[in-house]
Design an enzyme around this catalytic site. Structure first.
Site, PDB file in Angstrom:
ATOM      1  N   ASP A 159      -1.433  -3.046  15.461  1.00  0.00           N
ATOM      2  CA  ASP A 159      -0.941  -4.197  14.694  1.00  0.00           C
ATOM      3  C   ASP A 159      -0.507  -5.249  15.718  1.00  0.00           C
ATOM      4  O   ASP A 159      -0.381  -4.950  16.913  1.00  0.00           O
ATOM      5  CB  ASP A 159       0.252  -3.724  13.828  1.00  0.00           C
ATOM      6  CG  ASP A 159       0.861  -4.831  12.969  1.00  0.00           C
ATOM      7  OD1 ASP A 159       0.215  -5.869  12.777  1.00  0.00           O
ATOM      8  OD2 ASP A 159       2.004  -4.648  12.496  1.00  0.00           O
ATOM      9  N   CYS A 183      -4.274  -3.681  10.411  1.00  0.00           N
ATOM     10  CA  CYS A 183      -3.953  -4.269   9.109  1.00  0.00           C
ATOM     11  C   CYS A 183      -4.385  -5.733   9.012  1.00  0.00           C
ATOM     12  O   CYS A 183      -4.580  -6.255   7.918  1.00  0.00           O
ATOM     13  CB  CYS A 183      -2.455  -4.133   8.832  1.00  0.00           C
ATOM     14  SG  CYS A 183      -1.427  -4.832  10.134  1.00  0.00           S
ATOM     15  N   HIS A 204       5.388  -1.534   4.647  1.00  0.00           N
ATOM     16  CA  HIS A 204       4.219  -2.225   4.085  1.00  0.00           C
ATOM     17  C   HIS A 204       3.384  -1.180   3.321  1.00  0.00           C
ATOM     18  O   HIS A 204       2.259  -0.837   3.718  1.00  0.00           O
ATOM     19  CB  HIS A 204       3.415  -2.875   5.212  1.00  0.00           C
ATOM     20  CG  HIS A 204       2.471  -3.944   4.760  1.00  0.00           C
ATOM     21  ND1 HIS A 204       2.356  -4.349   3.433  1.00  0.00           N
ATOM     22  CD2 HIS A 204       1.574  -4.706   5.466  1.00  0.00           C
ATOM     23  CE1 HIS A 204       1.445  -5.308   3.357  1.00  0.00           C
ATOM     24  NE2 HIS A 204       0.957  -5.535   4.563  1.00  0.00           N
ATOM     25  N   GLN A 226      -0.330  -1.758   2.155  1.00  0.00           N
ATOM     26  CA  GLN A 226      -1.290  -1.752   3.263  1.00  0.00           C
ATOM     27  C   GLN A 226      -1.730  -0.322   3.583  1.00  0.00           C
ATOM     28  O   GLN A 226      -2.919  -0.048   3.766  1.00  0.00           O
ATOM     29  CB  GLN A 226      -0.663  -2.404   4.505  1.00  0.00           C
ATOM     30  CG  GLN A 226      -1.535  -2.333   5.751  1.00  0.00           C
ATOM     31  CD  GLN A 226      -2.796  -3.176   5.657  1.00  0.00           C
ATOM     32  OE1 GLN A 226      -2.728  -4.347   5.323  1.00  0.00           O
ATOM     33  NE2 GLN A 226      -3.955  -2.590   5.959  1.00  0.00           N
ATOM     34  N   ARG A 237       7.033 -10.188  -1.212  1.00  0.00           N
ATOM     35  CA  ARG A 237       6.874 -10.132   0.244  1.00  0.00           C
ATOM     36  C   ARG A 237       7.977 -10.949   0.869  1.00  0.00           C
ATOM     37  O   ARG A 237       8.190 -12.107   0.491  1.00  0.00           O
ATOM     38  CB  ARG A 237       5.526 -10.695   0.678  1.00  0.00           C
ATOM     39  CG  ARG A 237       5.526 -11.019   2.175  1.00  0.00           C
ATOM     40  CD  ARG A 237       4.210 -11.413   2.733  1.00  0.00           C
ATOM     41  NE  ARG A 237       3.322 -10.265   2.814  1.00  0.00           N
ATOM     42  CZ  ARG A 237       2.259 -10.197   3.619  1.00  0.00           C
ATOM     43  NH1 ARG A 237       1.967 -11.204   4.416  1.00  0.00           N
ATOM     44  NH2 ARG A 237       1.494  -9.136   3.629  1.00  0.00           N
ATOM     45  N   ARG A 279      -7.679  -3.343   0.386  1.00  0.00           N
ATOM     46  CA  ARG A 279      -6.372  -3.830  -0.091  1.00  0.00           C
ATOM     47  C   ARG A 279      -6.445  -4.125  -1.585  1.00  0.00           C
ATOM     48  O   ARG A 279      -5.558  -3.800  -2.351  1.00  0.00           O
ATOM     49  CB  ARG A 279      -5.952  -5.123   0.641  1.00  0.00           C
ATOM     50  CG  ARG A 279      -5.739  -5.029   2.139  1.00  0.00           C
ATOM     51  CD  ARG A 279      -4.592  -4.106   2.505  1.00  0.00           C
ATOM     52  NE  ARG A 279      -3.357  -4.371   1.785  1.00  0.00           N
ATOM     53  CZ  ARG A 279      -2.510  -5.374   2.024  1.00  0.00           C
ATOM     54  NH1 ARG A 279      -2.728  -6.213   2.989  1.00  0.00           N
ATOM     55  NH2 ARG A 279      -1.396  -5.520   1.307  1.00  0.00           N
TER      56      ARG A 279
HETATM   57  N1  NVA Z   1       3.713  -6.271  11.398  1.00  0.00           N
HETATM   58  C1  NVA Z   1       3.027  -7.412  10.839  1.00  0.00           C
HETATM   59  C2  NVA Z   1       2.139  -6.984   9.724  1.00  0.00           C
HETATM   60  C3  NVA Z   1       1.319  -8.070   9.108  1.00  0.00           C
HETATM   61  C4  NVA Z   1       0.463  -7.605   7.991  1.00  0.00           C
HETATM   62  C5  NVA Z   1       4.057  -8.419  10.352  1.00  0.00           C
HETATM   63  O1  NVA Z   1       5.055  -8.008   9.757  1.00  0.00           O
HETATM   64  O2  NVA Z   1       3.881  -9.614  10.593  1.00  0.00           O
HETATM   65  N1   CP Z   2      -2.434  -7.125   6.222  1.00  0.00           N
HETATM   66  C1   CP Z   2      -1.759  -8.061   5.528  1.00  0.00           C
HETATM   67  O1   CP Z   2      -0.742  -7.769   4.878  1.00  0.00           O
HETATM   68  O2   CP Z   2      -2.299  -9.294   5.625  1.00  0.00           O
HETATM   69  P1   CP Z   2      -1.661 -10.658   5.070  1.00  0.00           P
HETATM   70  O3   CP Z   2      -0.448 -10.950   5.895  1.00  0.00           O
HETATM   71  O4   CP Z   2      -2.747 -11.659   5.230  1.00  0.00           O
HETATM   72  O5   CP Z   2      -1.283 -10.441   3.627  1.00  0.00           O
END
Ligand code: NVA
Ligand code: CP
Length: 330
Positions: A229, A270, A133, A136, A106, A315
């Site tokens: 989101d 998400c 993602h 997700q 990540r 998830r």
């Molecule tokens: N768009 C958000 C998704 C978090 C799961 C981010 O990248 O922070």
């Molecule tokens: N939805 C998601 O990816 O959550 P986290 O950022 O908590 O992993």
């Protein structure tokens, strides 16, 4: 179906049949877990979990899924490794590939996870980048299937900033699976043209449609899934908050929007979500801009139509399926 050795980076290189296979596998693994039937024959394998951005769901899903499968895990936190600072991604990949059977990443640019995958020699799973993602959306697809019994012809409306990971990945998944994807937001936040064209190619084969609209009423009409989101993603500068709140407020998910959607419509997110402003950053934004919520009202988030916690649970089951399939023939 044999997915052994495959990376899981964007979903673009997975066929609809492969995606369905992974969802079936997730469903089966979920059933076994609920029935207390262990699936732990991955003993002796180990996975590395690299997080250059913070996480609750993704990290926990990977850890629990790996442990359920019998595997060992190493969590590398944002500041706890040499990655990208003292050591190149390429070298890191070659080191971790010698020790681990799979690597989750990540972080920021998609190019980093692609570089990792190119050099690791073991499956690499994208646990979120700025652009995609994919794990997700596997959970999202499973949740939609559980609610509607199918994916084909389901209308999913994504509201908010559709240019980044969630908008992109949902558009890809919907286009592959024959769904009707709508990005309902101001034009500035539409997904990028190049990716829309790629997805239109998938849609031609699957019978999916892709619609980009600024019109909330028309866009959300008879929708099966309303999805949103956060308006500001991880890694974005603080300066964007004010602009996003101003520009995206008309696309907040409210009970009026849910009423305009189909009778059996569900709400997905998400997470984490700004449905109330109880967190530190939420409180700060609430005071600064005089607001009580952001991308979704608390009323919708807490309603019967909201399936966000089923989605969060999924998830784990879907990530388990992705690891199980790419690490061995299940
Ligand atoms: N768009 C958000 C998704 C978090 C799961 C981010 O990248 O922070
Ligand atoms: N939805 C998601 O990816 O959550 P986290 O950022 O908590 O992993």
């Amino acid at each position: 179906m044999n997915l052994k050795g495959r990376n899981f980076l964007t979903l673009k290189d997975y066929t609809p049949e492969e995606i369905s296979y992974l969802l079936d596998l997730a469903e089966e693994l979920k059933k076994r877990k609920k029935n207390g039937v262990p699936v732990d024959h991955y003993k002796g394998k180990n996975v590395a979990l690299i997080f250059e951005k913070t996480s609750t769901r993704t990290r926990c899903a990977f850890e629990v899924a790996a442990h359920d499968l019998g595997m060992g895990t190493t969590y590398l936190e944002p500041s706890g490794s040499q990655i990208g600072k003292k050591e190149s991604i390429e070298d890191t990949a070659r080191v971790l590939g010698r020790m681990y059977d799979g690597i989750e990443y990540r972080g920021f640019g998609q190019a980093i996870v692609e570089d990792l995958a190119e050099n690791a020699g073991v499956p690499v799973w994208n646990g979120l980048t700025n652009e995609y993602h994919p794990t997700q959306v596997m959970a999202d697809m499973l949740t939609i299937r559980e609610n509607f019994g199918r994916l084909k012809d389901v209308k999913l409306v994504y509201m908010g900033d559709a240019r980044f990971n969630m908008g992109n990945s949902l558009m890809i998944a919907c286009a592959k699976m024959g769904m009707h994807f709508v990005a309902c937001t101001t034009e500035k936040y539409f997904p990028n043209k190049e990716l829309v064209e790629i997805c239109e190619g998938y849609a031609e084969k699957s019978g999916a449609t892709i619609t980009l609209t600024e019109d909330v009423k028309a866009g959300t009409k008879d929708a099966d899934v309303i999805y949103t989101d956060v308006w500001v993603s991880m890694g974005e500068p603080d300066e964007v908050w004010e602009k996003r709140i101003k520009e995206l407020s008309p696309y907040k998910v409210t009970k009026e929007i849910m009423a305009n959607a189909g009778k059996k419509a569900i709400f997905l997110h998400c997470l984490p979500a700004f449905h109330d402003l109880k967190t530190k950053i939420g409180k700060e934004m609430g005071e600064r801009f005089g607001i009580e919520d952001m991308e979704v009202t608390d009323e919708v988030f807490e309603s019967e139509q909201s399936k966000v916690f089923d989605e969060a649970e999924n998830r784990m089951h879907t990530i388990k399926a992705v690891m199980a399939a790419t690490l061995g023939e299940f």
